[in-house]
Motif scaffolding. Structure first.
Motif, PDB file in Angstrom:
ATOM      1  N   ASP B  21       0.829  -1.210   0.000  1.00 34.35           N
ATOM      2  CA  ASP B  21       0.000   0.000   0.000  1.00 34.35           C
ATOM      3  C   ASP B  21       0.863   1.260   0.000  1.00 34.35           C
ATOM      4  N   THR B  22       1.965   1.224   0.762  1.00 35.12           N
ATOM      5  CA  THR B  22       2.861   2.378   0.820  1.00 35.12           C
ATOM      6  C   THR B  22       3.476   2.665  -0.548  1.00 35.12           C
ATOM      7  N   LEU B  23       3.825   1.579  -1.251  1.00 37.28           N
ATOM      8  CA  LEU B  23       4.473   1.738  -2.561  1.00 37.28           C
ATOM      9  C   LEU B  23       3.469   1.886  -3.701  1.00 37.28           C
ATOM     10  N   GLY B  24       2.208   1.591  -3.419  1.00 41.42           N
ATOM     11  CA  GLY B  24       1.176   1.684  -4.455  1.00 41.42           C
ATOM     12  C   GLY B  24       1.193   0.528  -5.424  1.00 41.42           C
ATOM     13  N   VAL B  25       1.648  -0.635  -4.966  1.00 44.32           N
ATOM     14  CA  VAL B  25       1.668  -1.826  -5.835  1.00 44.32           C
ATOM     15  C   VAL B  25       0.845  -2.936  -5.175  1.00 44.32           C
ATOM     16  N   SER B  26       0.686  -4.047  -5.880  1.00 41.42           N
ATOM     17  CA  SER B  26      -0.086  -5.159  -5.319  1.00 41.42           C
ATOM     18  C   SER B  26       0.763  -5.955  -4.306  1.00 41.42           C
ATOM     19  N   GLN B  28       1.028  -9.095  -4.231  1.00 44.33           N
ATOM     20  CA  GLN B  28       1.704 -10.142  -4.996  1.00 44.33           C
ATOM     21  C   GLN B  28       3.075  -9.660  -5.473  1.00 44.33           C
ATOM     22  N   THR B  29       3.181  -8.374  -5.767  1.00 44.29           N
ATOM     23  CA  THR B  29       4.458  -7.798  -6.221  1.00 44.29           C
ATOM     24  C   THR B  29       5.512  -7.918  -5.117  1.00 44.29           C
ATOM     25  N   SER B  32       6.523 -11.588  -4.626  1.00 46.42           N
ATOM     26  CA  SER B  32       7.409 -12.083  -5.692  1.00 46.42           C
ATOM     27  C   SER B  32       8.813 -11.478  -5.587  1.00 46.42           C
ATOM     28  N   TYR B  38      10.879 -11.775  -8.983  1.00 44.79           N
ATOM     29  CA  TYR B  38      10.570 -10.576  -9.771  1.00 44.79           C
ATOM     30  C   TYR B  38      11.538  -9.464  -9.405  1.00 44.79           C
ATOM     31  N   LEU B  44      10.676   1.728  -9.036  1.00 44.72           N
ATOM     32  CA  LEU B  44      10.133   1.059  -7.851  1.00 44.72           C
ATOM     33  C   LEU B  44      11.252   0.716  -6.863  1.00 44.72           C
ATOM     34  N   GLN B  47      12.090   3.770  -5.062  1.00 47.12           N
ATOM     35  CA  GLN B  47      10.999   4.079  -4.135  1.00 47.12           C
ATOM     36  C   GLN B  47      11.114   3.207  -2.877  1.00 47.12           C
TER      37      GLN B  47
END
Lengths: 156, 64
Positions: B21-26, B28-29, B32, B38, B44, B47
């Motif tokens: 949430d802090t990074l604005g990604v899912s 799952q990201t 991985s 990944y 990113l 960030q």
């Protein structure tokens, strides 16, 4: 998207990205979906047969086009940052990589299939309805994409 | 590429969802990345280094 406890609750379907007022995106999407559905269905009713107006075609198109057209309008109108629970930067997420990978794979598959098809039709002249051909091609591409996406997801 | 994301996240007692949430990604990201399946994009990665207040090379270790 993460929301602070003090932040106002975002609508389930987000707000429109056009205009200054906060308009729930589903409202104009629904209205425009109905209008374009009606127009497309009228066109279909006039064009699908030699009759002046085909009522059956009109109602079939009206029923089955409404949902996809409304969704298309919603996708075009919504500000995705205002959709409750949406990821803020989906392009940075791994799902974006899966999507790109699957799309790339489908493109290469399509190049091979079309190339082989072009060679094959040099000798073989099939006679089938072109609308079925394009519909079949769409279904194959969607299945191919789904399979490739699922494989990439499973590997991660 | 190896990374120390899980270590940094655990040291702050953050959940994967909180970091996502802090990074604005899912989530799952994050999962991985921590599993090394990944490699994040450069923006990113920067960030993440900013969020953990460290250098990017402290977080991601090249496989030599």
């Amino acid at each position: 998207m993460a929301q602070d406890n003090d932040a106002p609750l975002l609508p389930r379907w987000g707000y429109t990205k056009l205009g200054r007022r906060k308009i729930p995106a589903w409202k104009p999407a629904l209205a425009l979906g109905l209008v374009t559905d009606g127009v497309a269905s009228l066109l279909a009713a006039f064009l699908t047969t030699s009759d002046p107006f085909n009522a059956l075609a009109f109602f079939v198109f009206l029923v089955f086009l409404w949902a996809p057209l409304t969704m298309l309008w919603w996708v075009a109108l919504v500000d995705r940052k205002t959709v409750r629970g949406a990821t803020r930067d989906p392009e940075k997420s791994i799902e974006s990589t899966w999507y790109s990978g699957a799309a790339e794979g489908v493109f290469h598959d399509l190049m091979i299939i079309m190339g082989l098809g072009a060679v094959a039709t040099t000798w073989w002249k099939p006679s089938f309805d072109t609308s079925w051909f394009f519909l079949g091609a769409c279904v194959v591409m969607m299945l191919d994409f789904s399979l490739r996406y699922a494989i990439l997801r499973a590997r991660s | 590429m190896e990374n120390r994301v899980r270590e940094y996240r655990n040291s702050r007692e953050w959940s994967q969802q909180h970091l996502a949430d802090t990074l604005g990604v899912s989530r799952q990201t994050i999962l991985s990345i921590e599993k090394g399946k990944y490699d994040p994009s450069l923006p990113l990665a920067f960030q993440m280094a900013s969020v953990f207040e460290c250098m990017i090379e402290d977080l991601f270790l090249p496989e030599l």
